[in-house]
Enzyme design. Structure first.
Site, mmCIF file in Angstrom:
data_model
loop_
_atom_site.group_PDB
_atom_site.id
_atom_site.type_symbol
_atom_site.label_atom_id
_atom_site.label_comp_id
_atom_site.label_asym_id
_atom_site.label_seq_id
_atom_site.Cartn_x
_atom_site.Cartn_y
_atom_site.Cartn_z
ATOM 1 N N CYS A 218 -1.524 3.397 2.074
ATOM 2 C CA CYS A 218 -2.314 4.731 2.247
ATOM 3 C C CYS A 218 -3.590 4.626 2.926
ATOM 4 C CB CYS A 218 -2.187 5.330 0.943
ATOM 5 S SG CYS A 218 -2.824 4.647 -0.384
ATOM 6 N N HIS B 37 -7.976 9.972 0.611
ATOM 7 C CA HIS B 37 -8.787 8.760 0.495
ATOM 8 C C HIS B 37 -9.887 8.800 1.417
ATOM 9 C CE1 HIS B 37 -5.909 7.323 -2.119
ATOM 10 N NE2 HIS B 37 -5.323 6.335 -1.268
#
Lengths: 350, 350, 350, 350
Positions: free
Chosen positions: A148, A241
């Site tokens: 990710c 993120h």
């Protein structure tokens, strides 16, 4: 066009739920099978799954009976959201049984004959699938998307690498809790806190970035020579993120050229108009205090890397902030876009 | 020993409250005066101050009448927690009136004749006070402590710089909300979010680090030649600034020597046993997932930089995480330790 | 006075850690044994325990070797922080082996011959210990403290019940995550969220409150006739359970008399000066926006119920807010105060 | 059908932004004017507004020039998201100038001739508009929606009141930070905390509920005789007010009948198919741990009250939890639904 039946392995977990949500209403793919651990098998998805997304569970998925994660699901394309503890042999079994396995698990990403794909960046690595088929026999194969945080980072680096060359990256991530799955992090560990460590994450960023940006020649991907150094942290954010990036490029184009490269970046998914492709895979924000997870994680439906604060760095050349949706572009959305790319290139056809 | 009467300017704000809390029961200093804006003046501290610390307001402070921030408070040592918008001329007025002003405000930190002190790192910069007195006349003076994130960073860099030399620093901070004062950040901006920008913070880190590590020769501090590049972010943590640091040293001592340098670092405050000095100004943690603000911000009563994850960096040489308490070692505690250093060197005596 | 050796069962969990922290430096009790699951046994406490408190692990505990939770620990007083899944038979075994078991587990709280103690409220219920010894034989016994939210609530109700009578309570709790232990709640469930359900909690509040306020006659506690109705929720707070309380009293004393009853309440622990007793078991705050967990949970070192917003209720008579520290007064601190009460009454003597 | 030009007063604030977002693409209304304080006036909405919603600012609003909040905006329907400090006279001026003012501000809610509307509950109160026009002269008028927590509560109470009668309500709210606007609560006050007080909120809940459920006869609304007692708290949640409700009904229908009443409730907006009407104004959840803000706040696009945990209460009869979106059904969405109701009843026609 004939619709393609697909299955999701590990469908009850955090990333599995995101697959189910994103596949609802997909123009090419029909979700016909959900598979999970023995514990869930036999119950309907609606019963077996503790749904944790703010978007409601799709009605079409609710009544599917959860099956064990074994070949024979009645579809030749499966998305794998399996936990790395079990993904290795299960994915291999599906590939051996003739399935196209689009995996989000880390197990096979660094395999010599396994493409690690970001469709805007290295669509030519798709050719590894033929190598894989040749070596392993049969029509099935495994193709993977990156970790990710790598997904967000590499998409922001690609326009710079393509235009100016890329020598070095020092990156610090501030990662969301949904990246750890469910149950994932205990709340006592992260509420009002920062955890300056995510097991294995830094190695993944350092290795996967080099493979994705690498060069395929013959049957071999030569990793990109860029030096990548990462520190990874967890912060109390649900989705999104953030990464603080310092880079050294191959030339010194100036801030305006950098911004223009980010703003204008397009790839094959945009040219072909793939259904899950963002209009802009990299989005530039000019406001000082952006991007922010709460406000910007859903830009381009979570399929873009959102870049901000691009400026000079006295040490390494340039620095900036980048944000991406970790369970969409960083996981399920990435695998679906990969499947769209493969379909468009004829690799899913009978 | 005669106790020294002291005052706090800006006593009702977030840092002012920390001064009041840390001065309660101080072995050398007696808090006799609290000053704040006109709006608060005339009421008792207990009435005027919206106390926001988990530790209760000291009983001795509660009844003090808040006074305007003007000379004539009846003490020759004042701590300034004033907002930068007003600190400049007010601090100068107190110094001109003969007071020792120990300031946490940014206004005078970079002044040529103003010491920017970290007692373990550059106690010799105290000599600038004589320069300042000579230039400006009178006994009063201004001495400053660094910005909160600089304070944590520079304390961790100092043992490395002293032992191995220091060439370059790339740092990303994850800063607590108490660093923005009160009311500070709106909750809608930071709950479950990251803000990748703090106005002016990066410049402060880059400049102040070089001054603190710099060399005093004659009347002049020559900044240290280290290149510092920072990106600063705000995270939903109450107290404790975390920093992700990549460094290039002057030599390549190996990880063990680095750790030993951090573990064994001591300075003048430790030698002299100053009341607010931590036993260890830099504390090394070996566990993978530390330091963490919630668990480690109060190590050494908030007066240490807590370092963890020390390891090699393929790009810059070494990398690590450091945590410090932003309103103690990063603000009020730093100024009090400075005052103790000055007292111990005879600079507060009549 | 001879010091008393004590052990903690379930010492590595969230409440067990709080026992270890509170027992460090206790004037009467010496922590000599820590027991936990087989998995931890044999390692030192420092190695086996993932310490989650902001206060550092006491040095005296660090080197203790963790032992299985079986009789033979070398102490006749054990505190039980065992999980309810195992506490029942283990606590009985310790009692049968002659130990005084001071339990925080729910298993035996409602036992006919087991006192459920709040020393300021029902110290006379200690007499049940003699009943228990007589029935079960031997010197050992089990005594319990209430559930964490009950502990806070009942301490606030007691001064009202004693002075004015108590007919009805409707309570809604907002409970901290540390009340669920570790790992406890997944962060994805509680970050930026409210969970309107805690399994079994409402029943505990409703039953335990009636037993604690009940009357001991002969060998039997007759529950108090008050009607209690609860709804319990979990909120993203680390420590400190808040409760919104509506009460109907036996008379209509007026708000001032209610406040005075809360302010002036004292019990046996205060009279006897027990080491862990708060000076004021119930603390009244007059500010509109208090008590708050972040600011007030450590009032009286976490051993008080902090009451605010006392006012009339058009429906039930009166309403107010109460806050208590769920792992101190609501768990470990409560059991330690119980032990002090028993010691003071000669029940721990040989 | 001719589209209706509308304006938003206080368009740059938290509720104002929600109006702008919800009006984008509205089938009947065209946003033609945005008004705000003098400070913002003259700049485009895109420049003047610090947009804080996760949904992007509508492109159609971005270029509108912000105007002062004075009559003459070129529309006869205005939505007011003005702060209560200024809303009173400004809204009156717009009404006097002939505008229909649909206000979210508290100022006029309790006015004798001002309808306080929830279209599913008291659509007949619309008749007060004629009274208001008659008394004040002209075509303009003011109509209001309830306070955010009242909106959620009253919608859940209505099906019970209609079917079984309603005698008493004791309610404790756990309110989201977006309810306090922007900048609203300082993050230091609410991160990891609960604030047990919201100024004026309890009085609003108690009064407004009685007016909405009250009976219009002639020109007068007689408040409903139900006794309502509230305690209100703020919790660290971005969107979604949760309420813990204890009720006494006029009869004792049993839990199943209660649930059925909630599940089957429909009103005029559903019958007429108003564009913003939820299919189900009250949604019943059967899972123990629902509703939760993070998972359920967007049920029915934020326009429903989501009810869970319906069960008997030993004290007051029944208890349950209810959740609503405070800036949609609790503010902007409510006012827009009111406007749709009025339009459908011919009150906006020339």
């Amino acid at each position: 066009m004939n619709r393609i039946p697909v299955g999701v392995l590990g469908a009850t977990g955090a990333v599995g739920q995101r697959f189910v949500q994103l596949l609802a209403g997909h123009p090419w793919f029909d979700l016909v099978a959900v598979a999970a651990s023995e514990r869930s098998a036999g119950r309907t998805y609606g019963e077996a799954c503790a749904w944790k997304l703010a978007e409601p569970m799709p009605a079409t998925a609710r009544g599917l009976v959860v099956r064990p994660a074994e070949p024979g699901l009645g579809c030749e394309l499966v998305f794998s959201a399996l936990d790395a503890a079990v993904a290795g042999p299960v994915e291999e079994a599906f590939a051996a049984a003739g399935c196209a396995v689009l995996s989000n698990a880390r197990n096979h990403r660094m395999g010599d004959d396994v493409p690690l794909l970001v469709p805007e960046v290295n669509p030519d690595h798709v050719a590894l699938i033929e190598t894989q088929r040749r070596r392993r026999g049969g029509r099935g194969f495994i193709a993977t998307n990156p970790n990710c945080s790598t997904a967000t980072l590499v998409l922001a680096l690609a326009p710079l690498e393509r235009r100016f060359g890329l020598r070095a990256v020092a990156v610090t991530t501030l990662q969301a809790i949904s990246g750890a799955g469910y149950p994932g992090l205990p709340s006592l560990d992260i509420l009002g806190n920062v955890i300056p460590f995510i097991a294995g994450e830094e190695e993944k960023i350092e290795r996967e970035t080099k493979k994705i940006l690498g060069t395929l020649a013959g049957d071999v991907v030569t990793p990109h020579p860029v030096t990548v150094s990462a520190q990874t942290t967890r912060v109390p954010v649900v989705d999104g993120h953030t990464a603080s990036v310092f880079v050294t490029l191959g030339s010194d184009p100036g801030v305006d050229a950098l911004k223009e490269a980010i703003r204008s970046y397009r790839g094959l998914p945009q040219e072909r108009g793939l259904p899950s492709a963002p209009a802009h895979p990299t989005v530039l924000m000019e406001q000082d205090d952006r991007p922010q997870p709460r406000l910007d994680v859903n830009v381009e439906r979570g399929m873009a890397s959102v870049v901000g604060r691009v400026r000079r760095c006295a040490l390494l050349g340039y620095k900036f902030i980048v944000l991406g949706h970790n369970t969409i572009r960083g996981a399920a959305g990435a695998a679906i876009l990969n499947a769209e790319l493969l379909h468009c290139q004829g690799l899913l056809a009978r």
